[in-house]
Enzyme design. Structure first.
Site, PDB file in Angstrom:
ATOM      1  N   ASN A  23      -2.196   2.869 -19.205  1.00  0.00           N
ATOM      2  CA  ASN A  23      -3.489   3.489 -18.848  1.00  0.00           C
ATOM      3  C   ASN A  23      -3.249   4.992 -17.978  1.00  0.00           C
ATOM      4  O   ASN A  23      -2.728   4.837 -17.037  1.00  0.00           O
ATOM      5  CB  ASN A  23      -4.073   2.452 -17.968  1.00  0.00           C
ATOM      6  CG  ASN A  23      -5.367   2.981 -17.255  1.00  0.00           C
ATOM      7  OD1 ASN A  23      -5.731   3.825 -17.525  1.00  0.00           O
ATOM      8  ND2 ASN A  23      -5.889   2.144 -16.109  1.00  0.00           N
ATOM      9  N   LYS A  25      -5.463   7.068 -16.825  1.00  0.00           N
ATOM     10  CA  LYS A  25      -6.374   7.199 -16.104  1.00  0.00           C
ATOM     11  C   LYS A  25      -7.097   8.597 -16.109  1.00  0.00           C
ATOM     12  O   LYS A  25      -7.170   9.215 -17.066  1.00  0.00           O
ATOM     13  CB  LYS A  25      -5.807   7.000 -14.602  1.00  0.00           C
ATOM     14  CG  LYS A  25      -5.263   5.434 -14.624  1.00  0.00           C
ATOM     15  CD  LYS A  25      -5.009   5.198 -12.999  1.00  0.00           C
ATOM     16  CE  LYS A  25      -4.322   3.853 -13.078  1.00  0.00           C
ATOM     17  NZ  LYS A  25      -4.054   3.226 -11.785  1.00  0.00           N
ATOM     18  N   HIS A 107     -11.678  -2.314 -14.604  1.00  0.00           N
ATOM     19  CA  HIS A 107     -10.483  -2.062 -13.786  1.00  0.00           C
ATOM     20  C   HIS A 107     -10.953  -1.977 -12.408  1.00  0.00           C
ATOM     21  O   HIS A 107     -12.130  -1.471 -11.857  1.00  0.00           O
ATOM     22  CB  HIS A 107     -10.060  -0.695 -14.279  1.00  0.00           C
ATOM     23  CG  HIS A 107      -8.811  -0.297 -13.742  1.00  0.00           C
ATOM     24  ND1 HIS A 107      -8.623   0.421 -12.143  1.00  0.00           N
ATOM     25  CD2 HIS A 107      -7.480  -0.264 -14.167  1.00  0.00           C
ATOM     26  CE1 HIS A 107      -7.330   0.463 -12.218  1.00  0.00           C
ATOM     27  NE2 HIS A 107      -6.491  -0.002 -13.122  1.00  0.00           N
ATOM     28  N   GLU A 109     -10.254   0.303 -10.211  1.00  0.00           N
ATOM     29  CA  GLU A 109     -10.606   1.467  -9.495  1.00  0.00           C
ATOM     30  C   GLU A 109     -12.180   1.733  -9.869  1.00  0.00           C
ATOM     31  O   GLU A 109     -13.002   2.377  -9.239  1.00  0.00           O
ATOM     32  CB  GLU A 109     -10.061   2.560 -10.134  1.00  0.00           C
ATOM     33  CG  GLU A 109      -8.627   2.699  -9.495  1.00  0.00           C
ATOM     34  CD  GLU A 109      -7.236   3.217 -10.386  1.00  0.00           C
ATOM     35  OE1 GLU A 109      -7.752   3.734 -11.166  1.00  0.00           O
ATOM     36  OE2 GLU A 109      -6.270   3.208  -9.754  1.00  0.00           O
ATOM     37  N   GLU A 180      -4.059  -7.855 -11.942  1.00  0.00           N
ATOM     38  CA  GLU A 180      -3.645  -6.659 -11.398  1.00  0.00           C
ATOM     39  C   GLU A 180      -4.120  -6.611  -9.926  1.00  0.00           C
ATOM     40  O   GLU A 180      -5.248  -6.241  -9.438  1.00  0.00           O
ATOM     41  CB  GLU A 180      -4.612  -5.255 -11.993  1.00  0.00           C
ATOM     42  CG  GLU A 180      -3.845  -5.020 -13.292  1.00  0.00           C
ATOM     43  CD  GLU A 180      -4.102  -3.668 -13.567  1.00  0.00           C
ATOM     44  OE1 GLU A 180      -3.150  -3.037 -14.047  1.00  0.00           O
ATOM     45  OE2 GLU A 180      -5.242  -3.014 -13.570  1.00  0.00           O
ATOM     46  N   GLY A 186      -0.636   1.397  -7.770  1.00  0.00           N
ATOM     47  CA  GLY A 186      -0.299   2.736  -7.453  1.00  0.00           C
ATOM     48  C   GLY A 186       0.219   2.908  -6.231  1.00  0.00           C
ATOM     49  O   GLY A 186       0.246   3.976  -5.440  1.00  0.00           O
ATOM     50  N   SER A 226       1.835  -1.059 -10.195  1.00  0.00           N
ATOM     51  CA  SER A 226       3.120  -0.371 -10.039  1.00  0.00           C
ATOM     52  C   SER A 226       4.125  -0.943 -10.915  1.00  0.00           C
ATOM     53  O   SER A 226       5.436  -1.038 -10.582  1.00  0.00           O
ATOM     54  CB  SER A 226       3.455  -0.436  -8.521  1.00  0.00           C
ATOM     55  OG  SER A 226       2.692  -0.013  -7.746  1.00  0.00           O
TER      56      SER A 226
END
Ligand code: PGA
Length: 277
Positions: A23, A25, A107, A109, A180, A186, A226
């Site tokens: 991904n 992003k 996702h 985010e 996740e 991250g 990560s």
């Protein structure tokens, strides 16, 4: 577009594919994305691992062209929950199907920044299904939920919320689940392999209870958060996990080479264990 289905049960055996999804992003540009995709394809050549790259929308065509004939697939990072119409700036599943074969749905985010609820995520999943796209449905708990011992409850609720609208249509719809944990994305922190595997068990038990026609044990469960070439081994050592959704490290060719190489060993071992060559 040519599309490799993720369901591996051509001969009625139950080996799930090993998948490495990158991904990107909000990184790369139309002029840089093709080169990065080609470099990743070169560095991960000759593997049984199913590889999928998720560039930004504006780079999809370039990445698709760069990967033609290379054995990697292309996915979008999102799609809109409506099929079309007056939604300025949005992208539908029908638009994506000319450019991509996969799509990420839900996702964290987007749940955080675009306030995507489980209900919206479910509608997106339905649109992906209608457009013939393979989805990666992302689930995962916030740190507070993990600390309160509620991680499993949260993930179960996310799955129920998203899948209740598509369970009746799940037949023939290929999807994977990415676990996740939000606190691992991250941050450089990861779940342990054992924790992620336990959650994969919860995910499959929930899928089985939701009762789509697909058998729950056929659905690939990926870990994300990560993941690097140094940490992938811990997750793939768990038979319940089938690969990784990789963010930051997927922009680095050497990292992708290391991750796919480790995943390739696992894919070969699983095929060997099932007597598939
Ligand atoms: P990360 O992102 O690997 O950079 O933590 C993973 C993801 O968001 O899918």
């Amino acid at each position: 577009m040519a599309h490799t289905r993720i369901s591996p049960r051509r001969d009625n055996r139950s080996v799930r594919p090993v998948i490495v999804a990158g991904n990107w992003k909000m990184n790369t540009t139309p002029s840089s994305a093709g080169d990065l995709a080609r470099a990743i394809a070169d560095a991960t050549d000759g593997t049984d691992v199913q590889r999928v790259l998720f560039p930004p929308y504006v780079c999809l065509a370039q990445v698709r062209d760069a990967l033609r004939g290379r054995g990697l697939e292309v996915g979008a990072q999102n799609l809109h929950e409506e099929a079309g119409g007056a939604y300025t700036g949005e992208i539908s599943g029908q638009m994506l199907r000319e450019l991509a074969t996969w799509v990420i749905v839900g996702h964290s985010e987007r749940r955080r920044d675009q306030a995507e609820t489980d209900e919206i995520v479910g509608r997106k999943l339905r649109r992906a299904c209608e457009a013939g796209l393979t989805s990666i449905l992302c689930v995962g708990e916030l740190l507070e939920a993990r600390q309160a011992g509620k991680a499993e409850q949260v993930v179960e609720a996310q799955l129920r919320g998203a899948l209740s609208g598509v369970a009746d249509r799940a037949e023939g719809h290929d999807f994977a689940i990415a676990y996740e944990p939000v606190w691992a994305i991250g941050t450089g922190e990861t779940a342990t392999g054992a924790d992620a595997a336990r959650m994969a068990g919860v995910i499959r038990a929930t899928l089985a209870r939701l009762g789509p026609d697909r058998r729950a044990d056929e659905v690939p469960v990926l870990y994300g958060g990560s993941v690097t070439s140094a940490s992938i081994g811990e997750f793939l050592a768990e038979p319940a996990l089938d690969g990784a959704l990789v963010g930051g490290a997927s922009l680095k060719v050497d990292e992708m080479a290391g991750i796919v190489a480790a995943a390739g060993l696992v894919a070969a071992a699983r095929r060997g264990a099932e007597g598939l060559s």
